[in-house]
Design a protein around this motif. Sequence first.
Motif, PDB file in Angstrom:
ATOM      1  N   UNK A 121       0.821  -1.201   0.000  1.00 11.22           N
ATOM      2  CA  UNK A 121       0.000   0.000   0.000  1.00 11.22           C
ATOM      3  C   UNK A 121       0.860   1.258   0.000  1.00 11.22           C
ATOM      4  N   UNK A 122       0.328   2.321  -0.581  1.00 13.91           N
ATOM      5  CA  UNK A 122       1.015   3.613  -0.534  1.00 13.91           C
ATOM      6  C   UNK A 122       1.180   4.011   0.931  1.00 13.91           C
ATOM      7  N   UNK A 123       2.329   4.591   1.306  1.00 16.64           N
ATOM      8  CA  UNK A 123       2.549   4.932   2.713  1.00 16.64           C
ATOM      9  C   UNK A 123       1.384   5.702   3.335  1.00 16.64           C
ATOM     10  N   UNK A 124       0.958   5.242   4.506  1.00 13.97           N
ATOM     11  CA  UNK A 124      -0.074   5.933   5.263  1.00 13.97           C
ATOM     12  C   UNK A 124      -1.494   5.522   4.963  1.00 13.97           C
TER      13      UNK A 124
ATOM     14  N   UNK B 219      -6.426 -11.953  -7.068  1.00 12.24           N
ATOM     15  CA  UNK B 219      -7.465 -12.159  -6.059  1.00 12.24           C
ATOM     16  C   UNK B 219      -7.142 -11.393  -4.787  1.00 12.24           C
ATOM     17  N   UNK B 220      -5.870 -11.345  -4.415  1.00  6.28           N
ATOM     18  CA  UNK B 220      -5.451 -10.574  -3.248  1.00  6.28           C
ATOM     19  C   UNK B 220      -5.674  -9.083  -3.486  1.00  6.28           C
ATOM     20  N   UNK B 221      -5.383  -8.640  -4.690  1.00  4.12           N
ATOM     21  CA  UNK B 221      -5.637  -7.246  -5.048  1.00  4.12           C
ATOM     22  C   UNK B 221      -7.124  -6.922  -4.913  1.00  4.12           C
ATOM     23  N   UNK B 222      -7.984  -7.855  -5.306  1.00  5.89           N
ATOM     24  CA  UNK B 222      -9.428  -7.645  -5.171  1.00  5.89           C
ATOM     25  C   UNK B 222      -9.831  -7.487  -3.708  1.00  5.89           C
ATOM     26  N   UNK B 223      -9.179  -8.253  -2.824  1.00  9.08           N
ATOM     27  CA  UNK B 223      -9.445  -8.113  -1.390  1.00  9.08           C
ATOM     28  C   UNK B 223      -9.104  -6.694  -0.937  1.00  9.08           C
ATOM     29  N   UNK B 224      -7.966  -6.194  -1.392  1.00  6.83           N
ATOM     30  CA  UNK B 224      -7.559  -4.837  -1.025  1.00  6.83           C
ATOM     31  C   UNK B 224      -8.525  -3.798  -1.581  1.00  6.83           C
ATOM     32  N   UNK B 225      -8.972  -3.992  -2.812  1.00  8.83           N
ATOM     33  CA  UNK B 225      -9.923  -3.052  -3.413  1.00  8.83           C
ATOM     34  C   UNK B 225     -11.252  -3.067  -2.662  1.00  8.83           C
ATOM     35  N   UNK B 226     -11.712  -4.249  -2.274  1.00  9.08           N
ATOM     36  CA  UNK B 226     -12.949  -4.352  -1.508  1.00  9.08           C
ATOM     37  C   UNK B 226     -12.819  -3.629  -0.167  1.00  9.08           C
ATOM     38  N   UNK B 227     -11.660  -3.787   0.485  1.00 10.47           N
ATOM     39  CA  UNK B 227     -11.439  -3.116   1.765  1.00 10.47           C
ATOM     40  C   UNK B 227     -11.423  -1.606   1.595  1.00 10.47           C
ATOM     41  N   UNK B 228     -10.801  -1.133   0.507  1.00 14.57           N
ATOM     42  CA  UNK B 228     -10.736   0.303   0.260  1.00 14.57           C
ATOM     43  C   UNK B 228     -12.122   0.894  -0.006  1.00 14.57           C
ATOM     44  N   UNK B 229     -12.995   0.103  -0.618  1.00 14.77           N
ATOM     45  CA  UNK B 229     -14.339   0.582  -0.929  1.00 14.77           C
ATOM     46  C   UNK B 229     -15.195   0.753   0.328  1.00 14.77           C
TER      47      UNK B 229
END
Length: 228
Positions: free
Chosen positions: A66-69, A114-124
């Motif tokens: 992830x981008x810092x912060x 699939x891991x990227x999708x998990x991160x995108x879902x969390x960001x949403x």
Amino acid sequence: MYAERASRLAGAVVWTNTPTGAGGRAVLPDGCMDLLWSEGRLLVAGPDTRPYAPEGPDRSWAGVRFFPGTAPALLGVPAHELRDRRVALADLWPAARVRRLCDRIEAATDPATALEDVALDAAARVAAPDPLLRRLVERLDEGRPVSETAAELGIAARTLHRRSLNAFGYGPKTLARILRLQRALTLARSGVTYAETAVRAGYADQAHLAREVRELAGMPLGELLGAG
């Protein structure tokens, strides 16, 4: 073998690392946090202040850096609670939710996507990243002094330190040192001499660069580049 690409999540990087038989190399502080997948487990790599040496036998990994912060808001935990740690995602999120995510990644043709999708879902699920934190990272990565950056951003030093602990895991001065180290490594790996690297990265001189590399990376610069 290590490979990476830009993520669909703004500022993030998706990476994979498969064993090559040469042994794992230390992970250096970079100001970031990662969501990790390996052998059926989801883990979180907290912000490092020292080199992290992977334990156990070599294994395949996929990760989202992830981008810092930005990671603490997605994970729901202040960064300083994960400083210099690797923890199971199930320690941070409900176990049932993590089991469903593990099953989803396990069944995927491409675990990294699939891991990227998990991160995108969390960001949403959370608010957009604080733009002040991104500006802080950008200014410090340009080599601006912390005090000058705080004044430019219109934030008191004590407030900046508190917000940095939550977002990055440490204060802005440590963040600045880590970003400067990464600038220096990028320059040195491109063939720039150590003396010129020191000047361009913002160190007082080559001796200052050498001390910082040894402290943050745990080895001399020449050895570090040889290991990379």
